[in-house]
Design an enzyme around this catalytic site. Structure first.
Site, PDB file in Angstrom:
ATOM      1  N   ASP A 156       0.820  -1.145   0.049  1.00  0.00           N
ATOM      2  CA  ASP A 156       0.011   0.003   0.024  1.00  0.00           C
ATOM      3  C   ASP A 156       1.030   1.553  -0.018  1.00  0.00           C
ATOM      4  O   ASP A 156       1.799   1.231  -0.739  1.00  0.00           O
ATOM      5  CB  ASP A 156      -0.839  -0.103   1.102  1.00  0.00           C
ATOM      6  CG  ASP A 156      -1.933   0.888   1.105  1.00  0.00           C
ATOM      7  OD1 ASP A 156      -2.223   1.454   0.105  1.00  0.00           O
ATOM      8  OD2 ASP A 156      -2.944   0.981   2.014  1.00  0.00           O
ATOM      9  N   HIS A 183       4.200   1.691  -4.337  1.00  0.00           N
ATOM     10  CA  HIS A 183       3.975   3.007  -3.936  1.00  0.00           C
ATOM     11  C   HIS A 183       5.258   3.599  -4.288  1.00  0.00           C
ATOM     12  O   HIS A 183       6.455   2.893  -3.840  1.00  0.00           O
ATOM     13  CB  HIS A 183       3.539   3.132  -2.775  1.00  0.00           C
ATOM     14  CG  HIS A 183       3.778   4.667  -2.325  1.00  0.00           C
ATOM     15  ND1 HIS A 183       2.987   5.785  -2.702  1.00  0.00           N
ATOM     16  CD2 HIS A 183       4.455   5.245  -1.196  1.00  0.00           C
ATOM     17  CE1 HIS A 183       3.142   6.892  -1.893  1.00  0.00           C
ATOM     18  NE2 HIS A 183       4.415   6.641  -0.979  1.00  0.00           N
ATOM     19  N   ASP A 309      -8.175   6.003  -4.306  1.00  0.00           N
ATOM     20  CA  ASP A 309      -7.447   5.974  -2.788  1.00  0.00           C
ATOM     21  C   ASP A 309      -8.499   6.201  -1.933  1.00  0.00           C
ATOM     22  O   ASP A 309      -8.048   7.010  -0.927  1.00  0.00           O
ATOM     23  CB  ASP A 309      -6.261   6.871  -3.046  1.00  0.00           C
ATOM     24  CG  ASP A 309      -5.336   6.485  -1.761  1.00  0.00           C
ATOM     25  OD1 ASP A 309      -5.199   5.515  -1.288  1.00  0.00           O
ATOM     26  OD2 ASP A 309      -4.563   7.532  -1.361  1.00  0.00           O
TER      27      ASP A 309
END
Lengths: 424, 306
Positions: A156, A183, A309
């Site tokens: 994440d 990410h 998101d």
């Protein structure tokens, strides 16, 4: 909710680049959850007629980056409230991030999520953690989680600062088989910065997180992906440099796809001038030139996916001094309208590609389409209706939306999925 | 009348607001130099000084200004408070306001805290420093001190020297001086100068001698070691060598400049004792002027109709 097995939707403009009816004004006949006929002036006996003449119909959105409070933080969101939020936003499928409490880093957690999300209108798919506890030190049991139903692996928002772990994950995934999501960030450069480094951070007297932090993160991921011939997906890019790097890498043949967020397409860091923590998100809202580059990236396909998101937070975590406030905005309910509003002037075909088709394709899922014989997963929106987004539009258990009080376009009027029509 | 309801930062003031505050401060400076230093302007007004960060001079200066104006004053500091028990800022302040407080003077370690307060509580707020964002009364007293010393701010060349990155004093001073027509350069190690600082209309100079040679006023900032999460320069020794102001350097300039410092001074680091205590220095006048300027700010805000 209207319960029937036979529906007739009148006079809708089809917005679906993958449909032979794209651009046509037609009626849609849906029987037992399948689109059985698309034509003008259908007569269908005792079908329930939904007359939303003049509106558009588009394939249900798939949101590739969604957080839920369940399990562990049910005060923020439950699967039930998440489902309502998704359907209100025309989202008929979503990928759950593993950053729950505890983290989804083992088969048991994946099975728990699948069991508790089964039968919801919105299809929910779990992503497993890349590393145990999202700590970035030890690979999680990727193969076992994949076998249990995890579609993808990611830590994440943790940047996996340990390059050897990214290196190992790319190798090991050859036998695990999910999609690797990353990410991109070199966190050491952010140095506690909570906002974008630039003219706004200077005026606010706040340390800035420079976009070169993301740039270095992208370079590292692309270098490793190239080395391993690995397929990766970079989530939530925010900067001009990231768009340029990924554009060049794709041209060169690196197997990379990427997403950005609707709020990054809509806002810039100027929204932060009053220290409003609703606009505190990660990566941070960036400059106008970054936003322009993101929009161009969406248009030319460098950016494959727009996601929300969706990150629910309680008032207690959000309505405090800016520095102490949690990152994140909810976004499922506003994903379509925010994207539609931010991307005025580009073809809605492109938007549907980025919101509905590309996410499913990247995750290796069956396509949805406004076509005869296809399963019926679609939403209706009014391209000409603008509205002020307020708390009344929120179905999430949390209300931390950056879009509150914004005038958005393309109002959603209802969603059809799982054989059910739900008008907004 | 001021154009703002709260004093959150210089950034939000008009030039006319600054003129009004400085002009009012002129009058209050006369008042506090009389045998009877107290006026009844804020009688029946209760002010709370909320300090979530250590402060000696700013807190004393505000308290004295409030008392000279006959306000009722209560003091609150985080170490003696329920904040350590986990109470939120809004709750802390609302509890205090429930006791019928009219104005809040707040210092807080985080940028934007004064904004947050202004949005959540029904009282007039004076920002006494929020993180590295703003410290408006310091900038006003600095401007006031320069104007009293040189007669004007228009066209005055001010060098702000030191840790610009962590300094709310620097930021508020830049906003204030630019609005008042002064020219500003910032000088310090490149690691302590924000990348986009020139967007505020200032120049960057990393050579202290050149900065001093250019300026009429040198505002020496304190090195804020407590705000630095990493080492931004190799050592205090090297910092003092490159950016410390000493007598020899001052004497080697072919002109006289005014020396300022917001205090507290790290003697021997950014400035030597000889310089701090020299006739060039107006450091103690700044302290005296601070009381008059804070009286002006309190008076103008308290008497502004909502």
């Amino acid at each position: 909710m209207k319960t029937s097995t036979h529906y007739l939707f009148r006079n809708l403009t089809v917005v679906d680049p993958r449909s032979p009816h794209n651009g046509q004004v037609c009626d849609l006949e849906v029987l037992d959850g399948t689109i059985v006929r698309i034509a003008k002036n259908i007569t269908a006996g005792n079908a329930l007629v939904i007359d939303e003449s003049g509106q558009c119909v588009a394939p249900g959105i798939f949101d590739m980056q969604v957080s839920c409070g369940e399990p562990g933080e049910e005060e923020k969101e439950t699967f039930s409230s998440l489902n309502h939020a998704a359907i209100a936003g025309g989202v008929t499928g979503l990928l759950l991030m593993p950053s729950s409490h505890p983290a989804s880093d083992n088969r048991g957690q994946i099975e728990y999520i699948l069991k508790n999300t089964e039968g919801r209108m919105c299809s929910m798919y779990p992503a497993g953690a890349l590393s145990v506890g999202l700590k970035g030190t030890q690979l999680a049991e990727m193969a076992d989680m994949h076998a249990a139903g995890a579609l993808a692996f990611t830590d994440d928002k943790s940047p996996v600062s340990n390059s050897i772990l990214v290196h190992l994950a790319m190798q090991y995934n050859q036998i695990a088989g999910g999609l690797l999501l990353f990410h991109a960030e070199d966190a050491s450069l952010s140095l506690g910065g909570k906002v974008n480094e630039g003219t706004v951070s200077v005026q606010l007297g706040m340390k800035g997180a420079p976009s070169i932090g993301e740039e270095l993160g992208v370079v590292r991921l692309l270098t490793l992906a190239r080395y391993h011939h690995a397929r990766i997906h970079i989530q939530g890019i925010s900067s001009e440099a990231a768009v340029s790097l990924i554009r060049a890498a794709k041209k060169e043949g690196v197997q990379v796809t990427c997403s950005t967020y609707a709020h990054l397409l809509y806002f810039t860091d100027e929204a932060l001038m009053e220290f409003d923590s609703r606009f505190k998100v990660w990566p941070p809202l960036r400059s106008q030139s970054d936003r322009a580059a993101l929009r161009a990236g969406v248009e030319d396909g460098t950016i494959d996916v727009i996601s929300s998101d969706h990150r629910p937070e309680t008032i207690e975590n959000k309505d405090v001094e800016f520095d102490y406030a949690a990152n994140g905005t909810i976004g499922l309910e506003s994903l379509w309208s925010a994207s539609f509003s931010a991307m005025q002037g580009i073809s809605t075909d492109v938007l549907i590609e980025r919101l509905s088709h590309a996410p499913r394709r990247i995750l290796g899922m069956p396509a949805v389409s406004i076509s005869e014989g296809a399963e019926a997963h679609f939403f209706l929106y009014n391209p000409d209706a603008s509205f002020t987004f307020t708390s009344e539009h929120i179905r999430s258990k949390s209300a931390n939306s950056a879009f509150l009080d914004q005038t958005l376009h393309g109002k959603i009027t209802g969603t059809f999925t799982a054989s059910t029509w739900l008008s907004s | 009348m001021l154009s703002v309801r709260h004093l959150l930062g210089i950034k939000y003031l008009l030039k006319e607001d600054i003129e009004l505050i400085l002009h009012t401060a002129d009058n209050f400076l006369d008042v506090i130099n009389r045998p009877i230093k107290k006026v009844p302007s804020l009688r029946d007004i209760t002010v709370v000084n909320l300090f979530f960060e250590n402060s000696t001079r700013t807190r004393l200066s505000f308290e004295l200004a409030e008392k000279r104006l006959s306000a009722d004053v209560i003091n609150f500091s985080a170490s003696s408070s329920s904040v350590s028990k986990g109470e939120t800022l809004t709750d802390t302040v609302n509890n205090i306001l429930a006791m019928k407080v009219d104005m809040v003077v707040m210092r807080h370690p985080k940028a934007g805290a004064a904004h947050f307060l202004a949005q959540h509580v029904n009282a007039k707020i004076i920002n006494a420093g929020d993180g590295a964002h703003e410290h408006p009364t310091q900038a006003l007293l600095d401007a006031f001190s320069i104007r009293r010393k040189l007669g004007t701010l228009e066209g005055v060349k001010v060098a702000i020297i030191g840790d610009i990155l962590h300094s709310r004093v620097a930021l508020s001073n830049i906003f204030c001086l630019k609005k008042m027509g002064a020219e500003v350069i910032v000088c310090g190690p490149p690691t302590l100068i924000p990348r986009d600082i020139e967007s505020l209309g200032v120049r960057v100079e990393t050579d202290l001698r050149k900065a001093l040679q250019w300026c009429d006023v040198a505002n020496m900032l304190r090195i804020q070691l407590e705000r630095q999460e990493i080492n931004y320069f190799p050592s205090l020794r090297e910092y003092a060598h490159l950016f410390g102001l000493n007598k020899e350097l001052l004497n080697s300039l072919n002109k006289e400049i005014v020396i300022m410092h917001p205090g507290p001074i790290n003697r021997g680091v950014e400035i030597t004792s000889e310089v701090a205590d020299s006739p060039h220095s107006i450091i103690l006048q700044q302290v005296e002027n601070g009381v008059a300027v804070r009286m002006a700010a309190l008076y103008l805000l308290a008497n502004r109709p909502d």
